[in-house]
Design a protein around this motif. Sequence first.
Motif, PDB file in Angstrom:
ATOM      1  N   ILE A  59       0.914  -0.756   0.090  1.00  0.00           N
ATOM      2  CA  ILE A  59      -0.154  -0.450  -0.236  1.00  0.00           C
ATOM      3  C   ILE A  59       1.002   1.479   0.388  1.00  0.00           C
ATOM      4  N   ASP A  60       1.865   1.299  -0.130  1.00  0.00           N
ATOM      5  CA  ASP A  60       3.073   2.743  -0.364  1.00  0.00           C
ATOM      6  C   ASP A  60       2.418   3.425  -1.424  1.00  0.00           C
ATOM      7  N   PRO A  61       2.953   4.534  -1.642  1.00  0.00           N
ATOM      8  CA  PRO A  61       2.173   5.564  -2.269  1.00  0.00           C
ATOM      9  C   PRO A  61       2.427   5.319  -4.088  1.00  0.00           C
ATOM     10  N   GLY A  62       3.279   4.485  -4.754  1.00  0.00           N
ATOM     11  CA  GLY A  62       3.120   3.983  -5.742  1.00  0.00           C
ATOM     12  C   GLY A  62       1.975   3.398  -6.302  1.00  0.00           C
ATOM     13  N   ASN A  63       0.840   2.141  -5.324  1.00  0.00           N
ATOM     14  CA  ASN A  63      -0.303   1.961  -5.673  1.00  0.00           C
ATOM     15  C   ASN A  63      -1.099   3.011  -5.930  1.00  0.00           C
ATOM     16  N   TRP A  64      -0.692   3.861  -5.140  1.00  0.00           N
ATOM     17  CA  TRP A  64      -2.457   5.404  -5.451  1.00  0.00           C
ATOM     18  C   TRP A  64      -2.333   5.329  -6.662  1.00  0.00           C
ATOM     19  N   ALA A 137       9.611   6.305  -4.564  1.00  0.00           N
ATOM     20  CA  ALA A 137       7.980   5.945  -4.364  1.00  0.00           C
ATOM     21  C   ALA A 137       7.860   6.557  -3.119  1.00  0.00           C
ATOM     22  N   GLU A 138       8.825   6.414  -1.788  1.00  0.00           N
ATOM     23  CA  GLU A 138       8.249   6.326  -0.427  1.00  0.00           C
ATOM     24  C   GLU A 138       8.659   8.256  -0.559  1.00  0.00           C
ATOM     25  N   VAL A 139       9.563   8.476  -1.335  1.00  0.00           N
ATOM     26  CA  VAL A 139       9.781   9.754  -1.080  1.00  0.00           C
ATOM     27  C   VAL A 139       9.083  11.076  -1.976  1.00  0.00           C
ATOM     28  N   ILE A 140       8.890  10.579  -2.505  1.00  0.00           N
ATOM     29  CA  ILE A 140       7.680  11.217  -4.048  1.00  0.00           C
ATOM     30  C   ILE A 140       6.552  11.495  -2.868  1.00  0.00           C
ATOM     31  N   GLY A 141       5.783  10.033  -2.324  1.00  0.00           N
ATOM     32  CA  GLY A 141       4.819  10.395  -1.447  1.00  0.00           C
ATOM     33  C   GLY A 141       4.615  11.235  -0.277  1.00  0.00           C
ATOM     34  N   SER A 142       5.639  10.639   0.392  1.00  0.00           N
ATOM     35  CA  SER A 142       5.577  11.657   1.700  1.00  0.00           C
ATOM     36  C   SER A 142       5.599  13.049   1.416  1.00  0.00           C
ATOM     37  N   ALA A 143       7.171  13.905   0.117  1.00  0.00           N
ATOM     38  CA  ALA A 143       6.645  14.734   0.162  1.00  0.00           C
ATOM     39  C   ALA A 143       4.872  15.835  -0.624  1.00  0.00           C
ATOM     40  N   THR A 291     -16.154   6.070  -6.670  1.00  0.00           N
ATOM     41  CA  THR A 291     -17.614   6.734  -6.046  1.00  0.00           C
ATOM     42  C   THR A 291     -17.757   8.286  -6.473  1.00  0.00           C
ATOM     43  N   ALA A 292     -16.444   8.853  -5.643  1.00  0.00           N
ATOM     44  CA  ALA A 292     -16.002  10.340  -6.270  1.00  0.00           C
ATOM     45  C   ALA A 292     -16.309  11.030  -7.425  1.00  0.00           C
ATOM     46  N   PHE A 293     -14.971  10.222  -8.305  1.00  0.00           N
ATOM     47  CA  PHE A 293     -14.694  10.238  -9.427  1.00  0.00           C
ATOM     48  C   PHE A 293     -16.124  10.339 -11.090  1.00  0.00           C
ATOM     49  N   HIS A 294     -15.318   8.851 -10.208  1.00  0.00           N
ATOM     50  CA  HIS A 294     -16.071   7.976 -12.258  1.00  0.00           C
ATOM     51  C   HIS A 294     -17.435   8.076 -11.616  1.00  0.00           C
ATOM     52  N   LYS A 295     -18.019   8.157 -11.149  1.00  0.00           N
ATOM     53  CA  LYS A 295     -19.524   8.755 -10.698  1.00  0.00           C
ATOM     54  C   LYS A 295     -20.326  10.152 -10.695  1.00  0.00           C
ATOM     55  N   ASN A 296     -19.269  10.828 -10.350  1.00  0.00           N
ATOM     56  CA  ASN A 296     -19.987  11.895 -10.984  1.00  0.00           C
ATOM     57  C   ASN A 296     -18.399  12.774 -12.087  1.00  0.00           C
ATOM     58  N   GLY A 297     -18.147  12.096 -13.412  1.00  0.00           N
ATOM     59  CA  GLY A 297     -17.858  12.414 -14.850  1.00  0.00           C
ATOM     60  C   GLY A 297     -16.511  12.838 -14.669  1.00  0.00           C
ATOM     61  N   HIS A 298     -16.274  12.451 -13.773  1.00  0.00           N
ATOM     62  CA  HIS A 298     -14.304  13.005 -13.430  1.00  0.00           C
ATOM     63  C   HIS A 298     -13.629  11.622 -14.315  1.00  0.00           C
ATOM     64  N   PHE A 299     -12.918  11.940 -15.122  1.00  0.00           N
ATOM     65  CA  PHE A 299     -13.587  10.435 -15.240  1.00  0.00           C
ATOM     66  C   PHE A 299     -11.318  10.779 -16.037  1.00  0.00           C
ATOM     67  N   GLU A 300     -10.707  11.115 -15.652  1.00  0.00           N
ATOM     68  CA  GLU A 300      -9.494  11.149 -15.889  1.00  0.00           C
ATOM     69  C   GLU A 300      -9.028  11.697 -15.177  1.00  0.00           C
ATOM     70  N   ILE A 301      -9.063  11.756 -13.773  1.00  0.00           N
ATOM     71  CA  ILE A 301      -8.219  12.186 -12.150  1.00  0.00           C
ATOM     72  C   ILE A 301      -7.499  10.830 -12.283  1.00  0.00           C
ATOM     73  N   ALA A 302      -6.209  10.653 -12.582  1.00  0.00           N
ATOM     74  CA  ALA A 302      -4.605   9.776 -11.852  1.00  0.00           C
ATOM     75  C   ALA A 302      -3.907  10.528 -11.312  1.00  0.00           C
ATOM     76  N   ASP A 303      -3.923  12.006 -10.649  1.00  0.00           N
ATOM     77  CA  ASP A 303      -2.587  11.880  -9.821  1.00  0.00           C
ATOM     78  C   ASP A 303      -3.920  12.550  -8.760  1.00  0.00           C
ATOM     79  N   ILE A 304      -2.192  12.226  -7.904  1.00  0.00           N
ATOM     80  CA  ILE A 304      -2.576  12.137  -6.267  1.00  0.00           C
ATOM     81  C   ILE A 304      -3.411  13.255  -6.339  1.00  0.00           C
ATOM     82  N   THR A 305      -2.950  14.499  -6.116  1.00  0.00           N
ATOM     83  CA  THR A 305      -2.662  15.501  -5.987  1.00  0.00           C
ATOM     84  C   THR A 305      -4.261  16.102  -6.185  1.00  0.00           C
ATOM     85  N   ASP A 306      -4.422  15.651  -7.958  1.00  0.00           N
ATOM     86  CA  ASP A 306      -6.148  16.242  -8.187  1.00  0.00           C
ATOM     87  C   ASP A 306      -6.594  15.643  -7.310  1.00  0.00           C
TER      88      ASP A 306
END
Length: 450
Positions: A59-64, A137-143, A291-306
Motif C-alpha cells: 500500500i505504498d504511494p506507488g500503488n495509489w 516512491a516513498e520520498v515522492i509520496g511523503s513530499a 464513487t467520488a470521481f467516475h460516478k460524477n463524470g471525472h474520468f481522467e483523475i490519475a494524479d494524487i494531488t488532483d
Amino acid sequence: MLDKPVINKSLPINTKDRPTQLLSLPEVHSTIEVPEGAGFWKKMMAFTGPGLMVAVGYIDPGNWATDIEGGSRFGYTLLSVILISNLFAMLLQHLALKLGIATGRDLAQACRDYYSRPVSLVLWVLSEIAIAATDLAEVIGSAIALNLLFGLPLPAGVVFTAFDVLIVLYFQQKGFRIIESIVAGLMGTILLCFLYEMIVAQPSIAAMASGLLPRKEIVSNPGMLYIAIGILGATVMPHNLYLHSSIVQTRAFKRDETGKRSAIKFATIDSTVSLAIAFFINGSILVLAATAFHKNGHFEIADITDAYHLLDPVLGVSLASIFFALALLASGQSSTLTGTLAGQIVMEGFLNIRLKPWLRRLITRGIAILPALIVSYLFGEKGTADLLVLSQVVLSLQLSFAVVPLVFFTSKRSLMGSFANSRAITFFSWLVSLIIIGLNGYLLFNTLFR
C-alpha cells in the motif's frame, strides 16, 4: 536464542563464505520468544508482526496512482484485478516465509549459497535498484502528503524526508518488536482513514460485489488492460520477498520439523490476514475514486494531488481530503521503515557485508532524494507524478529476478526437505510467476514504446 541456521549440504556453491550465524537484522535482531505449550491465540500473538511489515509494501504511494486512475476511468471494474493481485501476493509471501523458517536462510543468503559469485552480484545490483525505486516512491509520496497537509513546497518536502533517517535509526536501537508496533500503528492509521472515507463516500455494495468478478473487457479493452497491468505491477514488491524470508526468523521456536511446521502455519496466517488488510486499503482507494470521481463524470483523475483537491467538493465533506493526505503520509513513513530493513537484508545476504545502519540508510535515501529533488524543482507536481509512475515501472522490471529464485528454491527438495512445495503449489507458483513476468514485461514495453 535462535539456533544457528541449518545449511543443507546439497547446496553446491560458495560454502567457503557462508556465515555461521544469522546475518540479517544484526542491529535490530531481538529474539521474540514463542511460548511452548501455549494455546492458539498466545502463539498467534507471538508470530504476529512480520506480515504487517510486509503488507505496508503493498500500500505504498506507488500503488495509489494506479488505483486512483483505475477507479476514476473504469469505476469498480478493476476491483477484481486488485483481488487477483493480492491472491498472487499471498502465495509468494507464503513461499518467502516458508524458505526462511525451513532453511534458516533468507532469500538473499540462499541466492549467495546456490548461485555463482557473478550471478549473485547481478541479483544484488538488481535488488538494490528495486529498493531505490521503492524508496523513490516513498520520498515522492511523503513530499506530496506534506505539501497537501501543510503547504510545504515539493522540493522542501523531498529534503524534509531525509530526516526520517534519524527516526528510523532511533527506533532500530529499541528492538524489533518496537519497529513492528510502529508499523502496525501506521497501518492502523491508514486503515481508519479509509474506513472513514468509505463511510463518507457510501459506495454501492452491489457494484463493489460485481467489481470483484473478473470481466472479459479487462483483456479486450486496451486502456483497461494497461491500467490492470499497472495495478498488478505495483502490487508485488521484490524487496518484500527478501524482507519476509528474513524477519520471520526473529521468532524463537523449537527448530525440529514439528516446530517449523507450526511456525509456518502461524506465520502464514499472519501474512494472509495482513495482506487482506492491504487488499481492503488498495480496494478502498479504487472504490473511493470510482464513487467520488467516475460516478460524477471525472474520468481522467490519475494524479494524487488532483484527487485530494476534488474529494471535498465532490463528497461534500470537509475532512475527506485531510484523511486522504494523512493516510498517504502514513503510507510513505511505514514503507520507509520496512525499506530500510530490506536494504540491510539484501546487502548482507548477497555480499556478507555489514554496513552501519545510518550509512546504509543515508546511501539509499540519497539515491532517492536526488532525482526527486531535481524533478520536483524543475517540473513541479506533474513531474513528480510521472516520476512516481516510473518508479513502479522499474519495480516491474526487477520483480522476476526475485520471484524466479524464490519459486525455484522452495520447490527444491534437497534444500527444503519435507517443506518443499507440493506439485500443486509448484504448478501454481510457476504459473503465477509467468503471469507476473509476462504482464510486467508488457507494461514495461508499452510504457517505453507506446
